[in-house]
Write an enzyme that holds these catalytic residues in place. Sequence first.
Site, PDB file in Angstrom:
ATOM      1  CD  GLN A  47      -5.236  -0.545   9.240  1.00  0.00           C
ATOM      2  OE1 GLN A  47      -5.959  -1.740   9.598  1.00  0.00           O
ATOM      3  NE2 GLN A  47      -3.886  -0.573   9.172  1.00  0.00           N
ATOM      4  CB  ALA A  57      -1.058   0.068   1.244  1.00  0.00           C
ATOM      5  CB  THR A  81       9.095 -10.040 -12.709  1.00  0.00           C
ATOM      6  OG1 THR A  81      10.049  -9.660 -13.939  1.00  0.00           O
ATOM      7  CG2 THR A  81       8.726 -11.430 -12.736  1.00  0.00           C
ATOM      8  CB  ALA A 118      -1.978  -9.336   0.251  1.00  0.00           C
ATOM      9  CB  CYS A 171       8.126   6.159  26.080  1.00  0.00           C
ATOM     10  SG  CYS A 171       8.499   7.472  26.900  1.00  0.00           S
TER      11      CYS A 171
END
Lengths: 141, 417
Positions: free
Chosen positions: B194, B86, B255, B215, B341
């Site tokens: 999401q 993504a 490819t 995926a 943190c």
Amino acid sequence: MSYSDKVIDHYNNPRNVGQMDKSSSEVGTGLVGAPECGDVMRLQIKVNPETQVIEEAKFKTFGCGSAIASSSLATEWVKGKTVEEALTIKNTDIVKELALPPVKIHCSVLAEDAIRAAIGDWKKKNGVAETADYVSTVATN
Amino acid sequence: MSTVENAVAAPADVHLPIYMDYHSTSPMDPRVLDAMMPYFTVKFGNSASRNHSFGWEAEQAVEVARGQIAKLIGASSKEIIFTSGATESNNLAIKGIAEMYKERGNHIITQVTEHKAVLDTCKRLEKYGYRVTYLPVKADGLIDLDDLKRAMDDKTILVTIMSANNEIGVIQPIAEIGKLCHERGILFHTDAVQAVGKIPMDVQKMNIDVLSVTAHKLYGPKGVGVLYVRRRNPRVQIAAQIDGGGHERGMRSGTLNVPGIVGMGKACEIAGQEMETEAERLTRLREKLKTKLEGALDYVHVNGSMEHRLPGNLNMSFVYVEGESLLMGINDIAVSSGSACTSATLEPSYVLKALGLGDDVAHSSIRFGLGRFNQEAEVDYVANKVIDVVQKLRELSPLYEMVKEGIDISKIEWQAH
């Protein structure tokens, strides 16, 4: 974050958690840090007025594991020391003892600040002058 | 004081550590792995090999996957462009559109809680002379459609708004945004990483022109993603960002990752069949977790809209407890925190800050991400463990003590360091 066994031990078994009577003349309180920075430490000492020995120390800390460990260790170290001896504790000693990673050094700085703030509060209450040595240390910080 | 860890024992049917960080990634579904296996060894062909059976076999498998993915989002096979994930899809969409449509305009609209793959891509385009509007979000994490309307002008070429947020799970009004864009002839891209496979997504009904998906968030393999690019009404053109052999209709050379693509196809097929029941189950588990935590602890705060939220997401702040210290106490549970943190930059979550939450609340946040393989017994264990550790850390917290004593800690002059 992978911590040393000592940090994990202090986190799991924090020493000297609690609070003492802030209004007592024998008690010095240091509250340092800020909630928006993600760490706040409150360190208290109870000083024997005759000997100036720190007989009791308590803390509470909001912060990450190393902040909790640094302040827990600080209470252990100040106990039994005189006020002037306690002022010689340096943040670098805490870093070394707990093997703090570089990104967590600020936690040790905060613990040193907490010790100094608690002692400063006690001195103010009891009309004890700041020592020249202490003043110069602060100035170079 | 008792030790922070190990006070809550796990029942025999709960295996530690528990994974509850599904927004980060998901394990592959075994059915997906089964589908992929032959394509690593026996069926290893290059799908671009046009003159032998190895190539044909691979190409056929890719086409099946294209169809499976297209079906899940209401697209056609020809509109599916394979990428490495993504982040690449978002880069390709935004940079590819900006470059292709620069004659028409230079203005892009996005919003502040987007993933960095979108925000940083937009920031780079600003350096090249593009103008970017970053819409604010309301306290519930949703954008205001009136803000969007006002931001649109005759130079606007693209609106890019995520479907669902990775930290707080908040679902944006995608169909409404699509309609507004469509009416004005502005292209609409959504980072749907999401959302796809978790909630119904339909590029036709929602007027989505370009959509990014990966995926590994939906029980498929890592390293493979898709960019959906609309072919008609309007036909969207994208300038390639990776040049080479002209694969994927020239939009993305390289490819094809055939086993990965087969896996992604299978993952989408399963999601299409099981999404509805899975969403119901995860919503029930999520509500159970929320109810237990809220019932046992004071000063807890849900971050973001509960109404417009992914089924498996719960983002909660346990105020007066710092997030990293909480994670340390629940180290047999894999979750995330918005605490500074836990981040490399020592800055608290920009998503939570965008909701108007103070840094102190952001420091105290935990993201629970429930998914396909979480069981009810795990939810019970997680709830009990979190409650136990929060209570112990609050015994350690000077802030909690002060608030309990009626001190207004916002009035204290803290010394920021």
